[in-house]
Scaffold this motif. Structure first.
Motif, mmCIF file in Angstrom:
data_model
loop_
_atom_site.group_PDB
_atom_site.id
_atom_site.type_symbol
_atom_site.label_atom_id
_atom_site.label_comp_id
_atom_site.label_asym_id
_atom_site.label_seq_id
_atom_site.Cartn_x
_atom_site.Cartn_y
_atom_site.Cartn_z
ATOM 1 N N MET A 1 0.862 -1.190 0.000
ATOM 2 C CA MET A 1 0.000 0.000 0.000
ATOM 3 C C MET A 1 0.892 1.232 0.000
ATOM 4 N N ASN A 2 0.672 2.198 -0.949
ATOM 5 C CA ASN A 2 1.525 3.367 -0.977
ATOM 6 C C ASN A 2 1.175 4.310 0.160
ATOM 7 N N GLN A 3 2.038 5.317 0.367
ATOM 8 C CA GLN A 3 1.911 6.170 1.539
ATOM 9 C C GLN A 3 0.614 6.967 1.523
ATOM 10 N N ARG A 4 0.213 7.500 0.337
ATOM 11 C CA ARG A 4 -1.009 8.299 0.285
ATOM 12 C C ARG A 4 -2.219 7.452 0.610
ATOM 13 N N LEU A 5 -2.270 6.218 0.071
ATOM 14 C CA LEU A 5 -3.409 5.348 0.332
ATOM 15 C C LEU A 5 -3.456 4.936 1.795
ATOM 16 N N VAL A 28 -8.540 -0.695 -10.227
ATOM 17 C CA VAL A 28 -8.322 0.361 -9.258
ATOM 18 C C VAL A 28 -7.966 -0.260 -7.917
ATOM 19 N N ALA A 29 -7.378 0.564 -7.035
ATOM 20 C CA ALA A 29 -7.040 0.105 -5.691
ATOM 21 C C ALA A 29 -8.240 0.316 -4.783
ATOM 22 N N VAL A 30 -8.738 -0.776 -4.197
ATOM 23 C CA VAL A 30 -9.900 -0.702 -3.324
ATOM 24 C C VAL A 30 -9.560 -1.349 -1.993
ATOM 25 N N THR A 31 -9.819 -0.639 -0.915
ATOM 26 C CA THR A 31 -9.653 -1.199 0.420
ATOM 27 C C THR A 31 -10.924 -0.931 1.215
ATOM 28 N N LEU A 40 -9.362 4.184 -4.963
ATOM 29 C CA LEU A 40 -8.352 5.115 -5.461
ATOM 30 C C LEU A 40 -8.000 4.730 -6.894
ATOM 31 N N ASN A 41 -8.286 5.622 -7.828
ATOM 32 C CA ASN A 41 -8.076 5.377 -9.253
ATOM 33 C C ASN A 41 -6.763 5.979 -9.727
ATOM 34 N N TYR A 268 -13.671 8.114 -2.464
ATOM 35 C CA TYR A 268 -13.165 7.685 -3.775
ATOM 36 C C TYR A 268 -12.602 8.893 -4.508
ATOM 37 N N GLY A 269 -11.729 8.612 -5.475
ATOM 38 C CA GLY A 269 -11.116 9.697 -6.224
ATOM 39 C C GLY A 269 -9.908 9.232 -6.993
#
Length: 388
Positions: A1-5, A28-31, A40-41, A268-269
């Motif tokens: 998982m990247n820092q922003r996510l 997309v990344a979904v948690t 997060l797209n 989301y965004g």
């Protein structure tokens, strides 16, 4: 998982506990952590649609008179029959046009009697083809039936001194309102910063009840001792109703939050860094003030506020949201007219440039207000076509 996510996940965990349970979009990344779904797209250059250059319907103009001469339009709505409803703030009328653009009738006018308005705003459809209109000054909801006749008038009687400002209608007929905050000028010192947080409520006019529905940071103001001046590059949050949810955006992050029953359930965004305020942005602000504020209105104060330390270093990401009737959301960038389009599954579908102030996305049609170089208002409907 990247820092922003990871950071976004921690923030959402701290804010809400309601689960959402939506199927994951692909690519997309979904948690889902702590009951908050985060989508997060990536944001590759992608065109969602193109808009026809010629409108399907155009009302108004610099040389017209009568019902198609608009001033300070406070909402445009295209109903299921193709009828066009326009709330004209200057005349305090709701003007109704047939699908071919021919004038049908006007309702209202300035006044305090039933069916009259002081500061109207068109909220949208109300149980089918009826239309809801709100009056900020009188704190009053007026429902017009499909024939344009007054079907219901309800005045808000809450405990607060100022009635809320209503903006949208939920499918069950309750209304999304923004609670008004009243400050006493005597309590403020010159140079004070006035923060503005949008607090939302769901108002049921059949019972008079009001339930909190979340909130978001808004614009900020500088108190000069005799008036307030907006802090540059701060804007009111964008928000809209989609089914039973409130979608809200504010701040520099390309994120949209979703509230349901007063709880944050989704975020989301786009995984895109905020955009910095540049010298070109500052000059554009100065040029705008020069065009619109006279020296007698305190032009120098509006320009000098650029040097205030509270001016943000990053631009707001989005300035408005429009929920499409198909379930997606159109998010207008801080640069007017450019929209990021999200599908019902929160996946990013691409961008589209829209030539008008958008009020409604219905089917393949865009509804809103177009302004010419003299700032004359036109009501227009455009068709857009998806790009394969």
């Amino acid at each position: 998982m990247n820092q922003r996510l990871a950071l976004l996940t921690l923030v959402c965990v701290a804010l809400a506990t309601a689960a959402c349970g939506r199927a994951e979009p692909s690519g997309v990344a979904v948690t889902d952590s702590g009951g908050v779904r985060i989508t997060l797209n990536a944001s590759p250059p992608r065109t969602f649609a193109v808009v026809d250059t010629v409108p399907l319907l155009a009302l108004g103009g610099a040389d017209v008179s009568g019902p198609t001469q608009f001033g300070n339009v406070q909402g445009v709505h295209l109903d299921g029959r193709g009828t066009v409803w326009v709330a004209d703030g200057q005349s305090a009328e709701v003007r109704i046009f047939h699908p071919d653009g021919s004038f049908w009738k006007s309702v209202g006018g300035r006044g305090q009697g039933p069916g009259e308005f002081m500061a109207l705003r068109l909220l949208g459809s109300f149980h089918g083809d009826s239309v809801a209109v709100w009056d900020d000054t009188q704190g009053r909801l007026t429902v017009l039936d499909p024939q344009g006749d007054v079907a219901r008038v309800v005045t808000y009687h809450g405990e607060d001194a100022a009635p809320p400002n209503a903006f949208h209608v939920f499918p069950d007929g309750t209304v999304l309102a923004r609670v008004r905050k009243v400050l006493q000028a005597g309590d403020l010192e010159p140079g004070a910063i006035i923060p503005d947080t949008a607090v939302f409520a769901r108002v049921d006019y059949s019972s008079g009840s009001s339930e909190p529905e979340g909130g978001a940071p808004g614009s900020r103001w500088l108190w000069t001792g005799h008036g307030s001046i907006p802090i540059p590059f701060t804007v009111n949050p964008g928000f809209d109703v989609s089914e039973d949810e409130i979608h809200v955006t504010s701040g520099p992050a390309f994120r949209i939050r979703v509230f349901r029953n007063g709880r944050l359930v989704e975020s989301y965004g786009l995984d895109r860094p905020p955009e910095p305020v540049t010298q070109a942005d500052r000059q554009e602000y100065i040029d705008g003030i020069t065009r619109t504020v006279s020296e007698g209105q305190g032009r120098d104060e509006y320009v000098s506020v650029l040097d205030d330390p509270h001016v943000p270093e990053q631009l707001p990401a989005y300035r408005s949201l429009v929920a499409a009737d198909a379930g997606g959301v159109w998010a207008e960038r801080y640069a007017y007219g450019t929209f990021d389009v999200y599908g019902p599954d929160r996946a990013f579908l691409g961008q589209v440039d829209v030539p008008l102030s958008l009020t409604q996305v219905t089917g393949s049609r865009l509804v809103g207000v177009w302004r010419d170089e003299l700032d004359v208002e036109y009501v227009r409907v455009y068709r857009y076509q998806r790009v394969p």
